[in-house]
Scaffold this motif. Structure first.
Motif, mmCIF file in Angstrom:
data_model
loop_
_atom_site.group_PDB
_atom_site.id
_atom_site.type_symbol
_atom_site.label_atom_id
_atom_site.label_comp_id
_atom_site.label_asym_id
_atom_site.label_seq_id
_atom_site.Cartn_x
_atom_site.Cartn_y
_atom_site.Cartn_z
ATOM 1 N N LEU A 173 -14.652 -1.827 -9.256
ATOM 2 C CA LEU A 173 -14.152 -0.463 -8.961
ATOM 3 C C LEU A 173 -12.782 -0.278 -8.187
ATOM 4 C CD1 LEU A 173 -17.609 0.178 -6.951
ATOM 5 C CD2 LEU A 173 -16.808 0.872 -9.064
ATOM 6 N N HIS A 174 -12.399 -1.529 -7.704
ATOM 7 C CA HIS A 174 -10.969 -1.625 -7.175
ATOM 8 C C HIS A 174 -9.865 -2.445 -7.841
ATOM 9 C CE1 HIS A 174 -12.391 0.446 -3.292
ATOM 10 N NE2 HIS A 174 -13.536 -0.027 -3.528
ATOM 11 N N GLY A 175 -10.624 -3.078 -8.962
ATOM 12 C CA GLY A 175 -9.765 -3.789 -9.836
ATOM 13 C C GLY A 175 -9.854 -5.270 -9.502
ATOM 14 N N ASN A 176 -9.951 -5.577 -8.232
ATOM 15 C CA ASN A 176 -9.967 -7.374 -7.862
ATOM 16 C C ASN A 176 -11.245 -7.448 -7.042
ATOM 17 O OD1 ASN A 176 -9.543 -5.671 -5.577
ATOM 18 N ND2 ASN A 176 -7.592 -6.970 -4.936
ATOM 19 N N ASP A 177 -12.342 -6.639 -7.112
ATOM 20 C CA ASP A 177 -13.485 -6.894 -6.374
ATOM 21 C C ASP A 177 -14.034 -8.396 -6.713
ATOM 22 O OD1 ASP A 177 -13.153 -4.093 -7.191
ATOM 23 O OD2 ASP A 177 -14.565 -3.480 -5.812
ATOM 24 N N GLY A 208 -8.369 -3.748 -3.753
ATOM 25 C CA GLY A 208 -7.592 -2.701 -4.414
ATOM 26 C C GLY A 208 -7.795 -1.197 -4.257
ATOM 27 N N PRO A 209 -6.821 -0.239 -4.489
ATOM 28 C CA PRO A 209 -6.811 1.277 -4.247
ATOM 29 C C PRO A 209 -8.332 1.611 -4.557
ATOM 30 C CG PRO A 209 -5.650 0.902 -6.025
ATOM 31 C CD PRO A 209 -5.875 -0.527 -5.607
ATOM 32 N N VAL A 210 -8.666 2.917 -3.764
ATOM 33 C CA VAL A 210 -9.821 3.511 -3.982
ATOM 34 C C VAL A 210 -9.785 4.358 -5.354
ATOM 35 C CG1 VAL A 210 -11.506 5.450 -3.161
ATOM 36 C CG2 VAL A 210 -10.430 3.695 -1.473
ATOM 37 N N PRO A 211 -10.661 3.940 -6.294
ATOM 38 C CA PRO A 211 -10.805 4.885 -7.408
ATOM 39 C C PRO A 211 -11.095 6.345 -7.489
ATOM 40 C CG PRO A 211 -12.517 3.296 -7.400
ATOM 41 C CD PRO A 211 -11.763 3.236 -6.264
ATOM 42 N N SER A 212 -10.700 7.074 -8.519
ATOM 43 C CA SER A 212 -11.449 8.407 -8.589
ATOM 44 C C SER A 212 -11.568 8.618 -10.116
ATOM 45 C CB SER A 212 -10.069 9.480 -8.398
ATOM 46 O OG SER A 212 -9.810 9.246 -6.672
ATOM 47 N N ASP A 213 -12.427 9.800 -10.197
ATOM 48 C CA ASP A 213 -12.932 9.985 -11.675
ATOM 49 C C ASP A 213 -11.964 10.891 -12.376
ATOM 50 O OD1 ASP A 213 -13.779 12.340 -10.498
ATOM 51 O OD2 ASP A 213 -15.969 11.887 -11.238
#
Length: 371
Positions: A173-177, A208-213
């Motif tokens: 979700l954040h790229g590096n979870d 990583g940063p909080v993702p958005s759709d």
């Protein structure tokens, strides 16, 4: 007639330590440098030199793992080509004698069949090399052109009906979870019996940063909850409490089974690693026989690793518990199935752990007339 003779023999009573592999993980994934090599890394390693300067799946997750892994963090990295086969890298590591607790495959999966293959490989390692491992892997994060509803549907399809008790899946979700969780599990400051949910371990580092759709909606706690129900392992937050933490380390086990969370897998694997050398030392040793004294002595010897795992420490009025409850009489049973075959039945008990806490607060409106 005879001549006098004196001999002195040094006896090996098998009282030494067993080499620990806990917290030592093998990372396999697409890299930019040293393709096909096995690279030991620790907190002093220059990841740009060892893994290449360009970003890659492998380097991204290892960077996050190192940040969360504490000052004793170390791992083994196996860079492969973008279209490389992770199974070949895993086999190479085994053939070269590397023992690890966990295999971390950084290339995201897209179908449940891939998870089944990973579980089969973990079982094969136990069958062939007698090395108990579990596998951590990733699924893709959200595409910015996709809605959260569509993403959730696609993710649920990956784990639906999959039975793979030795596999844990982390959505990126954040790229590096995946790396963040791997580092948290490898941190020597906490026990292998601790859940990654443990808030006292501290907040996640470098997530990583909080993702958005596609509609600009940021990641919501409700979506994390749905992913957790689908047996993914995800981060979480607590309203009005700073920091981002983790949820359960969910294994892809069946409902009502024993190994649905990662900490239960880890303590059972550790016990198996400690007890196996003791059994090997007893092969064809007639000191292990069916007499009452021999049975008692050998049961006591096999309990030694369990007693060590159960050892707690008291400091400043606080009790830091061991990894399991202290073993009791009857927790190990030796059963002779023939004149030459004996089976050991061993019970270990994890300690209770609060993951769902509720406070019930009531008013006391009574009048105290006493003076």
């Amino acid at each position: 007639m005879a001549l006098g003779q004196v001999s002195v023999n040094n006896l090996n009573l098998s009282q030494g330590a067993v080499t620990a592999v806990e917290r030592y993980f093998l990372f396999i994934g697409a890299g930019a440098k040293n393709i096909g090599s096995l690279i030991p890394l620790n907190t002093d390693s220059d990841l740009d030199v060892q893994l290449g300067i360009p970003a890659s799946d492998l380097k991204t997750q290892i960077t996050a793992a190192r940040l969360n892994g504490g000052d004793r963090w170390a791992c083994l990295a196996a860079p492969i080509a973008a279209d490389g086969d992770w199974k070949l890298a895993l086999d190479k590591a085994q053939q070269q004698g590397y023992s690890v607790e966990t295999v971390v495959i950084t290339t995201p999966v897209v179908a449940g069949a891939e998870l089944t293959v990973m579980h089969d490989e973990a079982v094969e390692l136990a069958n062939t090399y007698k090395r108990n491992v579990f596998v951590m892997t990733a699924s893709k994060g959200i595409d910015p052109a996709t809605t959260w509803a569509a993403y959730l549907t696609a993710q649920k399809a990956i784990t639906k009906d999959v039975l793979a008790p030795l596999v844990l899946v982390v959505p990126l979700l954040h790229g590096n979870d995946l790396g963040v969780l791997a580092g948290r599990l490898a941190n020597a400051a906490v026990s292998i019996a601790d859940s990654p949910m443990r808030v006292a371990t501290g907040a996640l580092l470098g997530l990583g940063p909080v993702p958005s759709d596609s509609e600009g909606v940021p990641l919501q706690s409700a979506l994390r909850a749905e992913l957790d129900k689908a047996r993914f392992s995800v981060s979480q937050t607590y309203p009005d409490y700073p920091g981002v933490y983790w949820g359960d380390g969910n294994m892809l086990d069946a409902p009502a089974s024993d190994f649905q969370v990662v900490e239960y897998v880890r303590i059972v694997h550790k016990a198996a690693r400690r007890i196996r050398p003791l059994l090997i030392r007893r092969v064809a040793d007639r000191r292990l026989n069916n007499t009452p004294n021999s049975m008692a002595v050998n049961i006591n010897a096999l309990m030694a690793p369990l007693r060590a795992m159960a050892k707690s420490t008291t400091f400043a009025g606080q009790v830091f518990p061991g990894e399991i409850e202290p073993p009791k009489d009857g927790d190990i049973v030796l059963s002779w199935t023939s004149k030459t075959a004996v089976e050991a039945y061993i019970k270990i008990r994890p300690l209770n752990c609060p993951k769902d806490l509720t406070a019930n607060i009531a008013l006391d409106l009574s009048t105290d007339d006493t003076e």
